[in-house]
Every structure is written in C-alpha cells, then in structure tokens.
Scaffold this active site. Structure first.
Site, PDB file in Angstrom:
ATOM      1  N   GLY A  11      36.857  47.945  27.370  1.00 32.49           N
ATOM      2  CA  GLY A  11      38.099  48.085  28.140  1.00 32.49           C
ATOM      3  C   GLY A  11      39.291  48.384  27.257  1.00 32.49           C
ATOM      4  O   GLY A  11      39.143  48.677  26.060  1.00 32.49           O
ATOM      5  N   ASN A  33      30.198  45.461  31.479  1.00 32.37           N
ATOM      6  CA  ASN A  33      29.452  45.973  32.634  1.00 32.37           C
ATOM      7  C   ASN A  33      29.894  47.390  32.999  1.00 32.37           C
ATOM      8  O   ASN A  33      29.378  47.977  33.945  1.00 32.37           O
ATOM      9  CB  ASN A  33      29.569  45.028  33.846  1.00 32.37           C
ATOM     10  CG  ASN A  33      30.963  45.007  34.442  1.00 32.37           C
ATOM     11  OD1 ASN A  33      31.876  45.662  33.942  1.00 32.37           O
ATOM     12  ND2 ASN A  33      31.137  44.252  35.517  1.00 32.37           N
ATOM     13  N   ALA A 113      40.565  35.211  27.332  1.00 28.64           N
ATOM     14  CA  ALA A 113      41.739  36.007  27.699  1.00 28.64           C
ATOM     15  C   ALA A 113      42.259  35.489  29.026  1.00 28.64           C
ATOM     16  O   ALA A 113      41.736  35.821  30.089  1.00 28.64           O
ATOM     17  CB  ALA A 113      41.359  37.476  27.813  1.00 28.64           C
ATOM     18  N   TYR A 144      42.212  36.840  41.367  1.00 31.17           N
ATOM     19  CA  TYR A 144      42.416  36.953  39.915  1.00 31.17           C
ATOM     20  C   TYR A 144      43.133  35.712  39.379  1.00 31.17           C
ATOM     21  O   TYR A 144      42.640  35.023  38.479  1.00 31.17           O
ATOM     22  CB  TYR A 144      43.236  38.208  39.639  1.00 31.17           C
ATOM     23  CG  TYR A 144      43.441  38.521  38.174  1.00 31.17           C
ATOM     24  CD1 TYR A 144      42.401  39.020  37.388  1.00 31.17           C
ATOM     25  CD2 TYR A 144      44.689  38.336  37.574  1.00 31.17           C
ATOM     26  CE1 TYR A 144      42.598  39.328  36.048  1.00 31.17           C
ATOM     27  CE2 TYR A 144      44.895  38.649  36.238  1.00 31.17           C
ATOM     28  CZ  TYR A 144      43.850  39.143  35.475  1.00 31.17           C
ATOM     29  OH  TYR A 144      44.044  39.439  34.147  1.00 31.17           O
ATOM     30  N   LYS A 148      41.387  32.807  37.065  1.00 32.32           N
ATOM     31  CA  LYS A 148      41.836  32.713  35.668  1.00 32.32           C
ATOM     32  C   LYS A 148      42.386  31.309  35.392  1.00 32.32           C
ATOM     33  O   LYS A 148      42.261  30.794  34.281  1.00 32.32           O
ATOM     34  CB  LYS A 148      42.905  33.769  35.390  1.00 32.32           C
ATOM     35  CG  LYS A 148      42.361  35.180  35.236  1.00 32.32           C
ATOM     36  CD  LYS A 148      41.699  35.383  33.864  1.00 32.32           C
ATOM     37  CE  LYS A 148      41.360  36.837  33.590  1.00 32.32           C
ATOM     38  NZ  LYS A 148      40.731  37.025  32.273  1.00 32.32           N
ATOM     39  N   GLN A 161      34.786  17.304  27.106  1.00 27.99           N
ATOM     40  CA  GLN A 161      33.526  16.632  27.420  1.00 27.99           C
ATOM     41  C   GLN A 161      32.443  16.894  26.381  1.00 27.99           C
ATOM     42  O   GLN A 161      31.637  16.022  26.088  1.00 27.99           O
ATOM     43  CB  GLN A 161      33.059  17.118  28.799  1.00 27.99           C
ATOM     44  CG  GLN A 161      32.165  16.151  29.514  1.00 27.99           C
ATOM     45  CD  GLN A 161      31.857  16.648  30.927  1.00 27.99           C
ATOM     46  OE1 GLN A 161      32.698  17.261  31.589  1.00 27.99           O
ATOM     47  NE2 GLN A 161      30.641  16.398  31.387  1.00 27.99           N
ATOM     48  N   THR A 174      50.641  44.302  28.803  1.00 29.41           N
ATOM     49  CA  THR A 174      50.314  45.002  27.569  1.00 29.41           C
ATOM     50  C   THR A 174      50.056  46.472  27.904  1.00 29.41           C
ATOM     51  O   THR A 174      49.564  46.779  28.995  1.00 29.41           O
ATOM     52  CB  THR A 174      49.067  44.354  26.924  1.00 29.41           C
ATOM     53  OG1 THR A 174      49.348  42.956  26.742  1.00 29.41           O
ATOM     54  CG2 THR A 174      48.721  44.955  25.585  1.00 29.41           C
TER      55      THR A 174
END
Ligand code: UDP
Length: 310
Positions: A11, A33, A113, A144, A148, A161, A174
């Site tokens: 990407g 993918n 990210a 989204y 996230k 944990q 960005t």
C-alpha cells in the site's frame, strides 16, 4: 539484520516502509491481500533478495518467524474501507489478533498502525494522546474508527496479560507518491483533477482543516517508534494545519491553475478540524516532520504526472 514483516506493505505508506527497510539491509516480508495495494508500488525492491511479497489476508492465520511486525494492513480511505465494512472490521480485530499471536510466539515487537480517526470528530484541539475522542459508533466511518479503537485495546490487553511487545502509532493525514488515484483522498483527488484541468471539488465551504504529513516523514516516525521503548499510543503527523480551500488553491497553482474550484455538500461525520499534538513524539522519539507542504506537494505532483503521462 532483522527479519521484518510488513502487512499492507504494497500500500501507500507500507511500500515506502518496505523500501526503507530493504535499503537498511533487513530481510523484509510483505503480506498484502492486494485489495488496495499494488505491485507497482514495490517496483524498486521487487527483485531484491531481501524482499518477499506474499498475497495474504491477515484475517487468516499464517506463520513466520520474525523479529518485528509493522501491521499496516487495512484499507484507510473512506471509499475503500466503506466498500466492505464487515471486512474492514475483521481486518482490524481478527487480523490484529493474528498479528499479536505471531508477535507473542516469536517474541517479536508489533507496531500497529492506528489512526487519528480514533479521535473521531474531535472536540479538543490539538489532539493529545490522552484525549478519548468523539466517535459516532454507528455512522459510515464507524467500521474503520471503532475497529481501529478496538485494535488499540487488543494490543494493550495483550501487553498487560501476556507481556507482548507492542507499539501504537496514531497516524494523521499522510500524502505522497504511491497514493492511489481513485482512493478519494483529498490530496490525490485534487492533484488528479488539477492535472486533468477538471473541476476541483471542495466538500462544504472548504474551511475544514487537516494537517498533512509527507510520507517520508511518516515512515521515519514509524521506524523510530518501533525502535523506542514507548508503550502507549503516539501521535505521528504534521502540525501545520491547512484548510481544504487553501490546499485546493495551492495544488491548482502548482499544477498550472487550469481548474475551477467548485463546492459540493459535506459528507456525513466529516471531521471539521484535525491537528495532532506531537509533543510526545518530539520528546521521546526525537521526531518531527521536516518536509514542507509545498515541497511534498511538488514531489507528489511529479509522481502523478508520471503515472498519468501528463
Ligand atoms: N475532501 C474534499 N474534496 C475531495 C476529497 C476530500 O473537499 O475531493 C475533503 C473531505 O470532505 C475532508 C478533507 O477533504 O473534509 C479530507 O478528506 P480525506 O478523505 O482526504 O481525509 P479524512 O477525512 O479521512 O481526513
């Protein structure tokens, strides 16, 4: 030399990160993918013996002994992540769990990210890491934003944990080469329209702001964070706030000024202002953006000119 996995490495940001890591001498494994990534983004490193691309969706578990994992897998622009909202949610929940389990198995460090979207349409400016955000849990951006947010929760829970090594980067807007022309992002949309001489479409009156970080600065921040001992979330972004109207005018001027600026209605839940407080990154990572908006826009225009053959 580290063995580094970059998911979403084909990407926009991922491809720049892979190139930097290969150049630094690491062995880089890219899983993507190819839903929004593309091989052309990786042309510079594709033939390197230190680079391997596998078409793989992180929703399915897969094994690989690595030292570091950058988890960038997830469509990030509204048009892309809203195309298959359930898959977007699976990517940042089930996919993130798979990456956590891989990190735990090999004692690797996992950098997730995350995104400024976890702040939603913020009521506090600039946004500091301790702001909890203002997110609509059932709006069009929720698939989204909320997944996230849960990804951050999963990382922190795993760390507490099971002692897994995690890093969380909250990435603000960005831009740069390798953005896709059809992802609907403001910088790529405006540049493509300006180069074609088509109308530049401004949502609303254009007074809403964003803070645009050039991709090389972002990659540098991600690498510094990976190698730091910072545990909690860290904002990475440029602090210079620009209105969408001003951005349209600058891009149009840089491209030759042939486009008309036109307005269309504001999309639902479109945040009005977004501006990172990067004090933490400055102090703890010694990081701050170096590339000015004009410099970055010129480099991005050059890239789109060559892609479009204009
Ligand atoms: N925007 C716009 N015209 C476009 C694309 C986007 O005016 O062709 C606006 C959008 O409504 C938002 C801002 O630009 O206010 C940034 O949009 P983008 O999708 O790039 O990023 P995000 O909203 O996720 O920060």
């Amino acid at each position: 030399m580290d063995r580094v996995l970059v998911t979403g490495g084909a990407g926009f940001i991922g491809s720049h990160l892979c190139a930097r890591l290969v150049t630094e001498g690491h062995m880089v494994y890219c899983w993507d993918n190819m839903e929004t990534g593309s091989e052309s983004n990786l042309a510079a490193i594709m033939s390197s013996p230190r680079f391997e691309l596998v078409r793989h969706d992180i929703i399915t578990p897969r094994d690989l002994a690595v030292d570091r994992i950058y988890n960038l897998a997830c469509p990030a622009s509204p048009v892309h992540y809203q195309r298959d909202p359930i898959h977007t949610i699976m990517t940042s929940t089930v996919g993130v769990m798979n990456m956590l389990e891989l990190a735990e198995r090999y004692g690797a460090t996992l950098l997730q990210a995350s995104t400024s979207e976890i702040y939603g349409d913020p009521k506090v400016h600039p946004q500091k890491e301790d702001y909890w955000g203002h997110v609509n849990p059932i709006g069009p951006r929720a698939c989204y934003d909320e997944s996230k947010r849960l990804a951050e929760t999963l990382l922190v829970a795993h760390e507490r944990q099971r002692g897994t090594n995690v890093r969380i980067a909250r990435i603000f807007n960005t831009y740069g080469p390798h953005m896709s022309a059809d992802d609907g992002r403001v910088v790529s949309n405006f540049i493509v329209n300006a180069l074609r001489g088509d109308d530049i479409t401004i949502n609303g009156d254009g007074s809403q702001t964003r803070s645009f970080c050039y991709v090389s600065d972002m990659v540098d921040g991600l690498v510094r964070l990976m190698h730091s001992n910072l545990r909690g979330p860290v904002n990475l972004g440029n602090q210079v706030e620009t209105s969408i109207m001003e951005l349209a005018e600058r891009i149009n001027a840089l491209a030759g000024g042939r486009s008309a600026l036109v307005h269309r209605p504001m999309p639902i839940d479109d945040p009005y202002r977004r501006n990172p407080d990067i004090t933490l990154a400055r102090q703890r990572l010694g990081w701050e953006p170096r590339v000015s908006l004009d410099e970055g826009l010129r480099a991005t225009l050059k890239y789109f000119r060559s892609m479009m053959g204009t």
